[in-house]
Design a protein around this motif. Sequence first.
Motif, mmCIF file in Angstrom:
data_model
loop_
_atom_site.group_PDB
_atom_site.id
_atom_site.type_symbol
_atom_site.label_atom_id
_atom_site.label_comp_id
_atom_site.label_asym_id
_atom_site.label_seq_id
_atom_site.Cartn_x
_atom_site.Cartn_y
_atom_site.Cartn_z
ATOM 1 N N LYS A 153 -3.007 5.900 4.863
ATOM 2 C CA LYS A 153 -2.362 4.266 4.789
ATOM 3 C C LYS A 153 -2.441 3.824 6.294
ATOM 4 C CE LYS A 153 1.611 5.751 3.427
ATOM 5 N NZ LYS A 153 1.508 7.284 3.339
ATOM 6 N N THR A 154 -2.011 4.433 7.159
ATOM 7 C CA THR A 154 -1.889 3.853 8.597
ATOM 8 C C THR A 154 -3.531 3.810 9.092
ATOM 9 O OG1 THR A 154 0.386 4.741 9.162
ATOM 10 C CG2 THR A 154 -1.110 4.311 10.981
ATOM 11 N N ASP B 131 2.811 -2.267 9.146
ATOM 12 C CA ASP B 131 2.859 -0.610 8.764
ATOM 13 C C ASP B 131 4.311 -0.369 8.891
ATOM 14 O OD1 ASP B 131 2.289 2.065 8.687
ATOM 15 O OD2 ASP B 131 1.334 2.046 10.294
ATOM 16 N N LEU C 102 0.967 -1.254 -0.087
ATOM 17 C CA LEU C 102 0.112 -0.072 0.031
ATOM 18 C C LEU C 102 1.033 1.137 0.109
ATOM 19 C CD1 LEU C 102 -2.916 1.120 0.204
ATOM 20 C CD2 LEU C 102 -2.701 1.008 2.632
ATOM 21 N N LEU D 110 -0.768 -7.378 4.007
ATOM 22 C CA LEU D 110 -0.961 -5.819 3.640
ATOM 23 C C LEU D 110 0.038 -4.953 4.122
ATOM 24 C CD1 LEU D 110 -2.760 -3.772 2.225
ATOM 25 C CD2 LEU D 110 -3.779 -3.646 4.369
ATOM 26 N N ILE D 111 1.058 -4.380 3.366
ATOM 27 C CA ILE D 111 2.396 -3.858 3.708
ATOM 28 C C ILE D 111 2.248 -2.429 3.189
ATOM 29 C CG2 ILE D 111 4.911 -3.785 3.849
ATOM 30 C CD1 ILE D 111 4.807 -6.605 2.976
ATOM 31 N N VAL D 112 2.256 -1.734 4.285
ATOM 32 C CA VAL D 112 2.492 0.041 4.077
ATOM 33 C C VAL D 112 3.987 0.248 3.767
ATOM 34 C CG1 VAL D 112 2.344 2.387 4.764
ATOM 35 C CG2 VAL D 112 0.660 0.659 5.623
ATOM 36 N N THR E 203 -4.778 0.311 8.020
ATOM 37 C CA THR E 203 -4.300 -0.801 8.497
ATOM 38 C C THR E 203 -4.866 -1.043 9.737
ATOM 39 O OG1 THR E 203 -2.321 0.350 9.617
ATOM 40 C CG2 THR E 203 -1.936 -0.552 7.326
ATOM 41 N N THR E 204 -5.448 -0.208 10.519
ATOM 42 C CA THR E 204 -6.025 -0.241 11.760
ATOM 43 C C THR E 204 -7.498 -0.865 11.911
ATOM 44 O OG1 THR E 204 -7.184 1.862 11.852
ATOM 45 C CG2 THR E 204 -4.911 1.551 12.722
ATOM 46 N N VAL F 161 -0.573 -7.769 8.774
ATOM 47 C CA VAL F 161 -0.552 -6.309 8.453
ATOM 48 C C VAL F 161 0.508 -5.511 8.738
ATOM 49 C CG1 VAL F 161 -2.201 -4.231 8.538
ATOM 50 C CG2 VAL F 161 -3.252 -6.498 8.506
ATOM 51 N N MET G 48 -0.469 -7.506 13.461
ATOM 52 C CA MET G 48 -0.075 -6.389 13.263
ATOM 53 C C MET G 48 1.435 -6.326 13.559
ATOM 54 S SD MET G 48 -3.241 -3.644 13.230
ATOM 55 C CE MET G 48 -2.010 -2.461 12.427
#
Length: 604
Positions: A389-390, A516, A381, A544-546, A393-394, A514, A428
């Motif tokens: 973005k952050t 971040d 992401l 899912l990777i920021v 992810t929450t 996930v 996470m």
Amino acid sequence: MSSSSTPRLSTPQALARLYPFVRPVLPRMVGGFVVALLAAVMTLIIPLVLQATVDGPIASGDISLIVWASAGVLVLGVLEALFVYLRRAFVLTPGTAVEYEIRQRFYRRLQRLPVAFHDRWQSGQLLSRMMQDINLIRRWLIFGLILLVVNVLTVLLGTLLLFRWHWALGVTFLVVSAPLWWFGYRFERNYGTLARQSQDQAGDLATAVEESVHGIRVLKAFGRGKHALQKFTRQVESLRATELGKAREVGVLWFWLEVVPMIAFALCLLLGIWLVSQRQITVGELFAFFAMGTALRWPLESLGFLFSFLVDARTATDRVFEVLDEENDIVDPDEPRTIPVPKGELAFRGARFRYQDAAESERDLLDGIDLVLRPGETMALVGLTGSGKTTLTTLPTRLYDVTGGSVELDGVDVRDLRLDELRRHISMAFEDATLFSASVRDNVLLGRDDLDPRSPEAQAVLDEALEIAQAHFAYELPDGVETAVGEEGLSLSGGQRQRLALARAVAAKPAVLVLDDPLSALDVDTEALVEAALRRVLATTTALIVAHRPSTVALADRVAVLEAGRITAVGTHSDLLRDSEHYRHVISSLEADDLRQREREVNL
């Protein structure tokens, strides 16, 4: 800090909310009250014995009867001391049990309340409620409450007994003492406001200390210690002024509690002498009257302290219940669904989100997110700062709930799953890695409550997670993986904390991971090793990777571009470079930031 709009309760109503905690130990508390009342009764009987002694043995000169009268007073004194001891024995243990239950419930509530609650509340305010306020409630229950009720009853009963010798003496004492009730009412009103202000200021002060301790490196680095001290001094001075205001209110009440009874006694003495001269009462009755007045002096004087204690306890109760009454909208569903064997498909379907305090004119921070991660797929992401973005992810783990649309795991809305199951399936790792004051082992295995931390299986999971996160340094610490990392892990470097946080997420063995920006604090060489190890994990785990580095994007099967709260493009890295102008702009920004980071590392 309270968000409650309910009407303010009266003091008895507010304190009655403690009853569910007191109910299990109520028999012991009642026992303490009974023996305390018996101790007061012993005190009130002594003047009656003294009257009989003065009018009998002393008047007749019978020495033997005087000895018996003295022995009677001694017995009453010993019984009073025994009952005081029994009061303490009855209530001390139950009081600590009540304190334990309130503190346990308060902590459980803090754990269950959503992240949005903790965003609004200062940690110092919560800490002062947890420690100071609950401790004050315990002391009031075992000491203040019982003595207040007993001393008020003692004053009322003693005042009635004053009428026993002559109605005029009783009326004089009662009428002159009547203003004390008005002073008590005024005191509760004024002192209550100051008590609440003082306890809130103490919470703010605790927050300031906590922030200064946690931020000591920043304060020292920027030479702002003096500035922090000046701010702290202003807060201390405000608290001091409030405490002085409380002391003045208590002092005024104590003044009247001292002066009014003395005026009453003086008038009663003049009246009593006249009544003796008129032979309407005996010398023994007058002596007993003043002995009773003396016995009532401590209960009267104590009312000032006990009323202030009552108001402090009421304020502490209000502050504790402000947290216990906080609404929690992130809870388990009434009819939960389950996913026995998760595949790992994560889908955002029209997901929207806005913070509670956002203005109605503002658009949603996440404005209709549609994105599907296939089982086993790694999705990067990317987006500019502030794109959301952050926040995105929450949502999968329900740290925040969507305000529109839904987030689904294997086709099931995450709001239909129990929280413990959801967070077992989705793990996470945050950019700001937080560790606890515990060993490396306990920190890494935090999400594996299904394992005995000392078992061979747990050791294998620990070793694998540390290997993937390239956290081999853990074995070289003074006590290896049993080394306590200290408060928030500040004894470690930023990169070490981040690797342990990544190891913790990997050790949870989730269906969906996930991340971040989990590699932001790592140097280039360590990052490359971690990425190589992560590829093995991500081969079978949905992720899912920021991404804030181009190298992180390279881990992904596909890339999603987040722009102003919306997904504007999804595809492979090469396809997006070809088709999306905004993606090229984001990647060039990431490459520029990455280049600056590498230059800093070389210079260091």
